[in-house]
Design an enzyme around this catalytic site. Sequence first.
Site, PDB file in Angstrom:
ATOM      1  N   ILE A  17       0.936  -1.202  -0.253  1.00 41.39           N
ATOM      2  CA  ILE A  17      -0.060  -0.005  -0.138  1.00 41.39           C
ATOM      3  C   ILE A  17       0.925   1.354   0.004  1.00 41.39           C
ATOM      4  CG2 ILE A  17      -0.286  -0.161   2.579  1.00 41.39           C
ATOM      5  CD1 ILE A  17      -2.947   1.035   2.380  1.00 41.39           C
ATOM      6  N   SER A  18       0.736   2.252  -0.790  1.00 37.88           N
ATOM      7  CA  SER A  18       1.785   3.264  -0.942  1.00 37.88           C
ATOM      8  C   SER A  18       1.535   4.343   0.310  1.00 37.88           C
ATOM      9  CB  SER A  18       1.190   4.435  -2.193  1.00 37.88           C
ATOM     10  OG  SER A  18       0.887   3.321  -3.381  1.00 37.88           O
TER      11      SER A  18
END
Length: 240
Positions: free
Chosen positions: A85-86
């Site tokens: 997940i960024s």
Amino acid sequence: MKKILAFLFLLLFLFCPKMKKENSEEYYKKLRERMVKEQIEARGIKDQRILKAMKEVKRHLFVPEAYREESYNDYPLPIGEGQTISQPFIVAFMTYLLEPETTDKVLEIGTGSGYQAAILSLLVKEVYTIEIIEKLAKEAEKRLKELGYSNIKVKWGDGFEGWEEYAPFDKIIITCALPYIPQPLKEQLKEGGKIVAPMERNGIQVLSLFTKKGGELIEKVCDYVRFVPMRGKIEQEKEE
Ligand code: SAH
């Protein structure tokens, strides 16, 4: 002795609710507000709609349980299957570059946890998101449904082909790195529409904003980034 016991009980009463609280929604809300202030606003993103969306979406519910405590920190996190997940700021920055409007139909390539899709869904009309790993696609679909995001459609498949059925799109966001924009995505973007994508260039990655003008994509490089690479058809195909 009695006094000591009474004091110990008092301590227990005082600290138990607090310990519980630390795992509660209130606690995560505070972490979220701090994340927005220190990581996003402080780095220059002032768009109130985006800041509000980032304060609203419960990022801790988009990461594996073991990472919940870290979910509002200033870095990306693993979400299983070797994917991530960024970092919160990157999600906010890509959203900002897309200039989301309430009437927009947006296509996302790389659903991952579904977090970026959830943020966008609060800012635009509809979000269509494609994930190539079946397990992640199914998990994200379930999560988004349970959390009540009703304007997001998830598809398990290769984003290279886009999503013809719902095209054309006002905006496209690609959250895996790729060497060029696949032809189907170019075609499924409206004239005047935008694509935000991490592009592979000579061993490094840049974050680019494309605008479609006269059927062609005009590129503007905005930042240096690090994303997982795009898989599937793009690994075999050459740019047309
Ligand atoms: N936007 C996500 C993070 C994405 S990580 C989030 O908010 O959590 C990049 C994702 O792109 C990974 O889940 C990876 O499996 C997916 N991906 C890689 N190649 C793809 C392709 N060809 N089509 C669709 N998804 C792809």
